[in-house]
Design a protein around this motif. Structure first.
Motif, PDB file in Angstrom:
ATOM      1  N   ALA A 109      77.287   9.562  70.181  1.00  0.00           N
ATOM      2  CA  ALA A 109      75.949   9.055  69.876  1.00  0.00           C
ATOM      3  C   ALA A 109      75.341   9.909  68.777  1.00  0.00           C
ATOM      4  O   ALA A 109      74.698  10.924  69.037  1.00  0.00           O
ATOM      5  CB  ALA A 109      75.069   9.073  71.125  1.00  0.00           C
ATOM      6  N   SER A 111      72.866   9.512  65.168  1.00  0.00           N
ATOM      7  CA  SER A 111      71.524   8.952  65.054  1.00  0.00           C
ATOM      8  C   SER A 111      71.189   8.623  63.606  1.00  0.00           C
ATOM      9  O   SER A 111      71.720   9.251  62.667  1.00  0.00           O
ATOM     10  CB  SER A 111      70.507   9.955  65.590  1.00  0.00           C
ATOM     11  OG  SER A 111      69.184   9.547  65.275  1.00  0.00           O
ATOM     12  N   MET A 161      78.261   6.757  66.088  1.00  0.00           N
ATOM     13  CA  MET A 161      77.295   5.648  66.063  1.00  0.00           C
ATOM     14  C   MET A 161      75.953   6.200  65.597  1.00  0.00           C
ATOM     15  O   MET A 161      75.304   6.948  66.336  1.00  0.00           O
ATOM     16  CB  MET A 161      77.105   5.055  67.468  1.00  0.00           C
ATOM     17  CG  MET A 161      78.365   4.592  68.169  1.00  0.00           C
ATOM     18  SD  MET A 161      77.978   3.812  69.773  1.00  0.00           S
ATOM     19  CE  MET A 161      77.390   5.241  70.729  1.00  0.00           C
ATOM     20  N   ILE A 163      72.851   5.493  65.755  1.00  0.00           N
ATOM     21  CA  ILE A 163      72.002   4.557  66.487  1.00  0.00           C
ATOM     22  C   ILE A 163      70.614   4.509  65.841  1.00  0.00           C
ATOM     23  O   ILE A 163      70.055   5.539  65.455  1.00  0.00           O
ATOM     24  CB  ILE A 163      71.908   4.983  67.972  1.00  0.00           C
ATOM     25  CG1 ILE A 163      73.313   4.981  68.613  1.00  0.00           C
ATOM     26  CG2 ILE A 163      70.957   4.068  68.741  1.00  0.00           C
ATOM     27  CD1 ILE A 163      73.351   5.539  70.037  1.00  0.00           C
ATOM     28  N   SER A 166      67.134   2.306  70.122  1.00  0.00           N
ATOM     29  CA  SER A 166      67.626   1.516  71.243  1.00  0.00           C
ATOM     30  C   SER A 166      66.674   1.633  72.420  1.00  0.00           C
ATOM     31  O   SER A 166      66.774   2.539  73.256  1.00  0.00           O
ATOM     32  CB  SER A 166      69.047   1.926  71.626  1.00  0.00           C
ATOM     33  OG  SER A 166      69.642   0.910  72.409  1.00  0.00           O
ATOM     34  N   LEU A 180      68.162  -1.704  68.216  1.00  0.00           N
ATOM     35  CA  LEU A 180      69.489  -2.015  68.772  1.00  0.00           C
ATOM     36  C   LEU A 180      69.294  -2.385  70.233  1.00  0.00           C
ATOM     37  O   LEU A 180      68.824  -1.562  71.030  1.00  0.00           O
ATOM     38  CB  LEU A 180      70.404  -0.793  68.659  1.00  0.00           C
ATOM     39  CG  LEU A 180      71.783  -0.908  69.339  1.00  0.00           C
ATOM     40  CD1 LEU A 180      72.664  -1.951  68.649  1.00  0.00           C
ATOM     41  CD2 LEU A 180      72.488   0.452  69.364  1.00  0.00           C
ATOM     42  N   LEU A 185      74.396  -2.417  72.007  1.00  0.00           N
ATOM     43  CA  LEU A 185      74.901  -1.047  72.152  1.00  0.00           C
ATOM     44  C   LEU A 185      76.178  -1.037  72.994  1.00  0.00           C
ATOM     45  O   LEU A 185      77.173  -0.398  72.629  1.00  0.00           O
ATOM     46  CB  LEU A 185      73.837  -0.153  72.808  1.00  0.00           C
ATOM     47  CG  LEU A 185      74.321   1.245  73.223  1.00  0.00           C
ATOM     48  CD1 LEU A 185      74.703   2.087  72.004  1.00  0.00           C
ATOM     49  CD2 LEU A 185      73.266   1.974  74.056  1.00  0.00           C
ATOM     50  N   GLY A 205      74.155   1.668  64.300  1.00  0.00           N
ATOM     51  CA  GLY A 205      73.882   0.903  65.510  1.00  0.00           C
ATOM     52  C   GLY A 205      72.578   0.154  65.391  1.00  0.00           C
ATOM     53  O   GLY A 205      71.507   0.715  65.679  1.00  0.00           O
TER      54      GLY A 205
END
Ligand code: 15L
Length: 265
Positions: A109, A111, A161, A163, A166, A180, A185, A205
């Motif tokens: 994960a 960012s 990812m 992201i 989310s 997301l 996800l 993501g």
């Protein structure tokens, strides 16, 4: 064909709680870890309390797993010392464990805050220069570099990812672009876990939102096709008052993260 044992770190976090359920079909056993309390293990689960800053504990955590979804660590901007323990040491411990125990694939994960100082409206892809927007973004940038090293040196494959946002719903205008959904996800993670060849991949993501800053063409081999869109929340979000045009949160992709800190006592 499900994995035998999949490790999910950060299982007590907002996304970890969702993934605890949604990743279940993809592994015979899901090993769940966090420093914070977790609900007790159900069938097909193992619950292991673990501080990512504790190298020996992480080594034992990783042993016996076929793949790792690393969601653990601090997920917002915080003083460097906190980020150092949970994120920078934490991601190192995860990869050392993977190397020592022969885990061949990690989904990390990362960012959008790795690229947070790119301007809003500019379209960037996996090869853009990294412009972290704080200690948190810097720690994710370190995790991306570290995972690249463990691929080049030891052949451990990783998807980083990046992201966006989310959350159940986009909370502001920026998140109409960075949103997301949890369904997307989960699908992204599934693609990363089961792609025949992952190598070292950077993927953004975000759902299939109308406006986009991120070009995922270099991650096409993942076969990730988001299903959801932030459009259904647009009317609601656009009733919010506009920010001052001079606010840096409106200028840069990282939004409000670009103006947090520097945390002096
Ligand atoms: C992140 O990386 C954070 O974990 C999350 O809390 C959000 O702030 C998100 O980025 C975002 O940029 O919206």
């Amino acid at each position: 064909e499900p994995l035998n044992r999949l490790l999910l770190t950060g299982a007590a976090g907002a996304l970890g709680k969702i993934l605890r359920d949604s990743l279940k079909p993809y592994a015979k056993t899901l090993r769940l870890s966090d420093v914070a309390p977790m609900a007790q293990a159900a069938a097909g689960e193992e619950v292991v309390a673990c501080n990512l800053a504790d190298k020996q504990a992480v080594d034992a955590l990783v042993a016996g797993c076929d793949a790792i979804v690393h969601m653990g660590g601090v997920s917002v901007e915080r003083p460097f010392e906190e980020i150092l323990e949970a994120n920078i040491k934490g991601v190192f411990h995860i990869y050392e464990g993977a190397r020592r125990h022969g885990v061949k694939r990690v989904v990390f994960a990362s960012s959008n805050h790795v690229i947070g100082f790119h301007e809003q409206g500019q379209v960037i892809d996996a090869d853009c220069v990294k412009r972290p927007d704080g200690y948190y973004g810097l720690s994710k940038s370190y995790g991306e570099d570290l995972s690249r090293f463990y691929f080049d040196r030891y052949g451990i494959e990783t998807a980083c990812m990046r992201i966006g946002s989310s959350f159940p719903e986009p909370k502001d205008r920026r998140m109409l672009i960075t949103w997301l959904s949890s369904r997307d996800l989960t699908e992204l993670i599934r693609c990363c876990l089961f792609a025949p060849k992952l190598g070292h991949t950077i993927v953004y993501g975000m759902s299939a939102n109308r406006d986009q800053w991120w070009d995922n063409s270099k991650a096409a081999h993942l076969g990730f096709h988001p299903q959801d869109t932030s459009e259904i929340f647009r009317t609601k979000v656009e009733t919010q008052p506009m920010l001052d045009a001079a606010d840096p949160a409106l200028k840069y992709q990282g939004g409000a993260f670009v103006k947090m800190g520097p945390f002096e006592p």
